[in-house]
Write a protein that holds these residues in place. Sequence first.
Motif, PDB file in Angstrom:
ATOM      1  N   UNK A  85      -3.213   9.365  -0.742  1.00 30.45           N
ATOM      2  CA  UNK A  85      -4.660   9.092  -1.677  1.00 30.45           C
ATOM      3  C   UNK A  85      -5.510  10.116  -0.574  1.00 30.45           C
ATOM      4  N   UNK A  86      -6.875   9.947  -0.880  1.00 34.08           N
ATOM      5  CA  UNK A  86      -7.863  10.670  -0.016  1.00 34.08           C
ATOM      6  C   UNK A  86      -8.277   9.751   1.179  1.00 34.08           C
ATOM      7  N   UNK A  87      -7.567   8.472   1.256  1.00 38.63           N
ATOM      8  CA  UNK A  87      -8.090   7.457   2.141  1.00 38.63           C
ATOM      9  C   UNK A  87      -6.893   7.463   3.112  1.00 38.63           C
ATOM     10  N   UNK A  88      -5.646   7.941   2.792  1.00 30.23           N
ATOM     11  CA  UNK A  88      -4.589   8.001   3.757  1.00 30.23           C
ATOM     12  C   UNK A  88      -3.481   8.106   3.286  1.00 30.23           C
ATOM     13  N   UNK A  89      -2.096   7.565   4.065  1.00 30.69           N
ATOM     14  CA  UNK A  89      -0.732   7.737   3.312  1.00 30.69           C
ATOM     15  C   UNK A  89      -0.149   6.288   3.521  1.00 30.69           C
ATOM     16  N   UNK A  90       0.813   5.829   2.552  1.00 31.04           N
ATOM     17  CA  UNK A  90       1.145   4.693   2.256  1.00 31.04           C
ATOM     18  C   UNK A  90       2.465   5.000   2.507  1.00 31.04           C
ATOM     19  N   UNK A  91       3.316   4.283   3.643  1.00 34.45           N
ATOM     20  CA  UNK A  91       4.903   4.390   3.676  1.00 34.45           C
ATOM     21  C   UNK A  91       5.551   3.138   3.464  1.00 34.45           C
ATOM     22  N   UNK A  92       6.423   3.156   2.537  1.00 29.85           N
ATOM     23  CA  UNK A  92       6.976   1.851   2.179  1.00 29.85           C
ATOM     24  C   UNK A  92       8.738   2.008   1.901  1.00 29.85           C
ATOM     25  N   UNK A  93       9.320   1.069   1.722  1.00 29.05           N
ATOM     26  CA  UNK A  93      10.738   1.017   1.352  1.00 29.05           C
ATOM     27  C   UNK A  93      11.276   0.098   0.405  1.00 29.05           C
ATOM     28  N   UNK A  94      10.406   0.293  -0.760  1.00 22.85           N
ATOM     29  CA  UNK A  94      10.516  -0.494  -1.777  1.00 22.85           C
ATOM     30  C   UNK A  94      11.924  -0.634  -2.510  1.00 22.85           C
ATOM     31  N   UNK A 180      15.474 -12.496   1.718  1.00 22.04           N
ATOM     32  CA  UNK A 180      14.520 -12.998   0.604  1.00 22.04           C
ATOM     33  C   UNK A 180      13.221 -12.968   0.783  1.00 22.04           C
ATOM     34  N   UNK A 181      12.666 -12.935   2.004  1.00 23.35           N
ATOM     35  CA  UNK A 181      11.298 -12.773   2.572  1.00 23.35           C
ATOM     36  C   UNK A 181      10.602 -11.434   1.986  1.00 23.35           C
ATOM     37  N   UNK A 182      11.155 -10.067   2.268  1.00 23.26           N
ATOM     38  CA  UNK A 182      10.426  -8.961   1.547  1.00 23.26           C
ATOM     39  C   UNK A 182      10.729  -8.982   0.164  1.00 23.26           C
ATOM     40  N   UNK A 183      11.544  -9.859  -0.433  1.00 25.78           N
ATOM     41  CA  UNK A 183      11.933  -9.713  -2.061  1.00 25.78           C
ATOM     42  C   UNK A 183      10.414  -9.895  -2.610  1.00 25.78           C
ATOM     43  N   UNK A 184       9.605 -10.930  -1.994  1.00 30.37           N
ATOM     44  CA  UNK A 184       8.495 -11.224  -2.811  1.00 30.37           C
ATOM     45  C   UNK A 184       7.262 -10.211  -2.549  1.00 30.37           C
ATOM     46  N   UNK A 185       7.433  -9.108  -1.750  1.00 29.04           N
ATOM     47  CA  UNK A 185       6.567  -7.747  -1.716  1.00 29.04           C
ATOM     48  C   UNK A 185       7.293  -6.899  -1.245  1.00 29.04           C
ATOM     49  N   UNK A 186       8.239  -6.195  -2.157  1.00 31.46           N
ATOM     50  CA  UNK A 186       9.103  -5.217  -1.648  1.00 31.46           C
ATOM     51  C   UNK A 186       8.246  -3.765  -1.431  1.00 31.46           C
ATOM     52  N   UNK A 187       7.330  -3.633  -2.005  1.00 37.47           N
ATOM     53  CA  UNK A 187       6.250  -2.561  -1.752  1.00 37.47           C
ATOM     54  C   UNK A 187       5.441  -2.398  -0.518  1.00 37.47           C
ATOM     55  N   UNK A 188       5.517  -3.676   0.193  1.00 42.67           N
ATOM     56  CA  UNK A 188       4.683  -3.672   1.384  1.00 42.67           C
ATOM     57  C   UNK A 188       4.924  -2.694   2.694  1.00 42.67           C
ATOM     58  N   UNK A 189       4.051  -2.209   3.134  1.00 43.27           N
ATOM     59  CA  UNK A 189       4.692  -1.140   4.469  1.00 43.27           C
ATOM     60  C   UNK A 189       3.652  -0.876   5.208  1.00 43.27           C
ATOM     61  N   UNK A 190       3.510   0.368   5.804  1.00 48.94           N
ATOM     62  CA  UNK A 190       2.562   0.726   6.672  1.00 48.94           C
ATOM     63  C   UNK A 190       1.510   1.649   6.066  1.00 48.94           C
ATOM     64  N   UNK A 191       0.087   1.389   6.422  1.00 55.29           N
ATOM     65  CA  UNK A 191      -0.964   2.227   5.783  1.00 55.29           C
ATOM     66  C   UNK A 191      -1.254   2.965   7.069  1.00 55.29           C
ATOM     67  N   UNK A 192      -1.363   4.526   6.927  1.00 51.50           N
ATOM     68  CA  UNK A 192      -1.888   5.310   7.971  1.00 51.50           C
ATOM     69  C   UNK A 192      -3.274   5.933   7.378  1.00 51.50           C
ATOM     70  N   UNK A 193      -4.351   5.490   7.706  1.00 53.32           N
ATOM     71  CA  UNK A 193      -5.551   5.680   7.365  1.00 53.32           C
ATOM     72  C   UNK A 193      -6.121   7.143   7.890  1.00 53.32           C
ATOM     73  N   UNK A 194      -6.812   7.742   6.910  1.00 59.20           N
ATOM     74  CA  UNK A 194      -7.310   9.147   7.169  1.00 59.20           C
ATOM     75  C   UNK A 194      -8.425   9.021   7.933  1.00 59.20           C
ATOM     76  N   UNK A 195      -9.216   7.996   7.971  1.00 55.06           N
ATOM     77  CA  UNK A 195     -10.740   7.794   8.543  1.00 55.06           C
ATOM     78  C   UNK A 195     -10.656   6.772   9.703  1.00 55.06           C
ATOM     79  N   UNK A 196      -9.658   6.637  10.305  1.00 53.54           N
ATOM     80  CA  UNK A 196      -9.803   5.651  11.351  1.00 53.54           C
ATOM     81  C   UNK A 196      -8.701   6.169  12.333  1.00 53.54           C
TER      82      UNK A 196
END
Length: 215
Positions: A85-94, A180-196
Motif C-alpha cells: 500500500x502507499x503506507x508500507x508493506x505487510x508481511x504475513x504467513x497466513x 492454536x494461538x496464531x489460529x485466532x489471527x493467522x494473517x497477523x505479521x510484520x508491518x514495514x512502514x514507508x513513513x518511519x
Amino acid sequence: MNVHDAFLHGDLEEEVYMTIPSGFWASGLNKGVMWLYVLIYVDDLLIGGKISGAIYRFKEYLSECVKMKDLSHLKYLLGIEVAYSSQGIDLSQRKYTLDIVDECALLVSWPFDTPMEQNHKLQIDGDGPYADPGQYRRIFKRLIYLTVTRPDLSYVIHILAQFLKKPQVKHWEAALRVVRYPKGCPGQGLWLSANRDQTLSAYCNSDYQSCPITR
C-alpha cells in the motif's frame, strides 16, 4: 523472477564473488553508485532496490543471459505473503499458519489468547515420554519458520527447544497450544512502514533463579 530450466544450466565456469572482493572500493567507484539486492532460492530470484529503473535494466540484462520469466511485484515467496500500500508493506504467513493448524488436525478447535500457559512447569518431569518424538520435532521446525513474521512466538519456541531430545506428552500439548494461538489471527505479521524509520528495539528480562534448567 523465475528461471526456466534452472537445473539444465548447472555448469558454472565464471568466478562468483559471494562477498565484495578485497580492494574493490579502491577501484574508482564514483558517488553515483546504486545498490541492488538479489535473493536467490533455487530457480526464483527476488530483486530489490531504491531505483525502479535500475531494477528494470538489471532484469533485462539477466533475461539476456538466461531465459527468465518476470513475475512482477512479489506477492508470495517461501510461505511469506506480501501486501503493498502507499503506507508500507505487510508481511504475513497466513497460508503457512493454517497449513500447520491443518497438519495438527486443529482446524475446528478454539484458538488460545496466549501461546503458553502462565507459570508453566514444562521443565519438571511429569506424565511420561511422547510416543512420536519425530512429530514433535517436525512441528517445532515449522513453528521456528513462523517466527519470521511472528516474533511474538520467539520465547515459547525457545522453551520448546529444550525438550527436542526427549519430549514428554505435556511438551507436545504445549506445542499444540502454540499452534492454536496464531489460529485466532493467522494473517497477523510484520508491518514495514514507508513513513518511519525501521528501528528494532529488543528487551531482555533475565531470571536465572526461576528456571530449573538454566540456573
